[in-house]
Scaffold this motif. Structure first.
Motif, PDB file in Angstrom:
ATOM      1  N   MET A  27     -30.397 -10.116 -13.274  1.00 16.24           N
ATOM      2  CA  MET A  27     -30.877  -9.442 -12.084  1.00 16.24           C
ATOM      3  C   MET A  27     -32.148 -10.154 -11.609  1.00 16.24           C
ATOM      4  O   MET A  27     -33.038 -10.440 -12.391  1.00 16.24           O
ATOM      5  CB  MET A  27     -31.161  -7.979 -12.413  1.00 16.24           C
TER       6      MET A  27
ATOM      7  N   SER B 178     -29.655  -3.896  -6.454  1.00 18.44           N
ATOM      8  CA  SER B 178     -29.858  -4.720  -7.656  1.00 18.44           C
ATOM      9  C   SER B 178     -28.729  -5.709  -7.894  1.00 18.44           C
ATOM     10  O   SER B 178     -28.896  -6.660  -8.655  1.00 18.44           O
ATOM     11  CB  SER B 178     -30.054  -3.833  -8.883  1.00 18.44           C
ATOM     12  N   THR B 179     -27.604  -5.521  -7.232  1.00 15.70           N
ATOM     13  CA  THR B 179     -26.481  -6.453  -7.408  1.00 15.70           C
ATOM     14  C   THR B 179     -26.430  -7.530  -6.332  1.00 15.70           C
ATOM     15  O   THR B 179     -25.562  -8.399  -6.378  1.00 15.70           O
ATOM     16  CB  THR B 179     -25.141  -5.698  -7.424  1.00 15.70           C
TER      17      THR B 179
END
Length: 171
Positions: free
Chosen positions: A1, A129-130
């Motif tokens: 991440m 977050s992706t």
């Protein structure tokens, strides 16, 4: 991440700066998490007898303020999703009279609304977050000045703005 740093001021309307300045930190996901906890702490501090309190006639009550935060975050997250997928969906901030009146808070507790906030915020965190940098910073060259990154930071600042109002005017 990846770490999602602060937004570029050119990636949002000029009035967003106020909200960006309210958002603390230099990593969006950490800011969203901290802001979530701060909001939940604020909700937990509100006595039951103030849940339906409004500081003036015609102003939202406390439950309506937190529903507003959930509704707006859904809007910002969907707009961020569309931008990250390079889909130009023109979504204006809904401000009709019905939009700001139909909160459906009767029979709902702040505990229930807090659960809704957790669900919405966790979905926002999961979405942002992706994303990779291209998705976070994609911007259409025309009338759409936003990026997913700027909308995420705005969600934090918008939440902080209303939380401050609750502390200062309602409690």
């Amino acid at each position: 991440m990846i770490k999602i740093g602060r937004p570029n001021l050119n990636d949002a309307p000029s009035w967003y700066k106020y909200f960006f300045d309210l958002a603390q930190g230099d990593d969006l996901i950490e800011a969203l998490e901290k802001n979530k906890q701060d909001t939940l702490d604020l909700i937990a501090s509100i006595p039951f007898n103030l849940e339906d309190h409004s500081y003036a006639e015609g102003k939202w009550n406390i439950k309506q303020v937190f529903i507003h935060l959930c509704d707006e975050e859904r809007y910002y997250a969907y707009k961020a999703f569309c931008l990250s997928r390079q889909t130009n969906v023109l979504l204006e901030i809904p401000m009709s009279e019905n939009y700001t009146k139909n909160f459906n808070v009767s029979g709902r507790s702040l505990k229930d609304i807090a659960w809704e906030f957790i669900t919405v915020r966790n979905a926002t965190i999961s979405l942002l977050s992706t994303m990779n940098l291209e998705m976070l910073d994609f911007k259409f060259p025309d009338e759409n000045p936003y990026t997913a990154r700027s909308l995420g930071w705005f969600a934090v600042g918008h939440n902080e703005h209303h939380s401050r109002l609750v502390r200062e005017r309602y409690l």
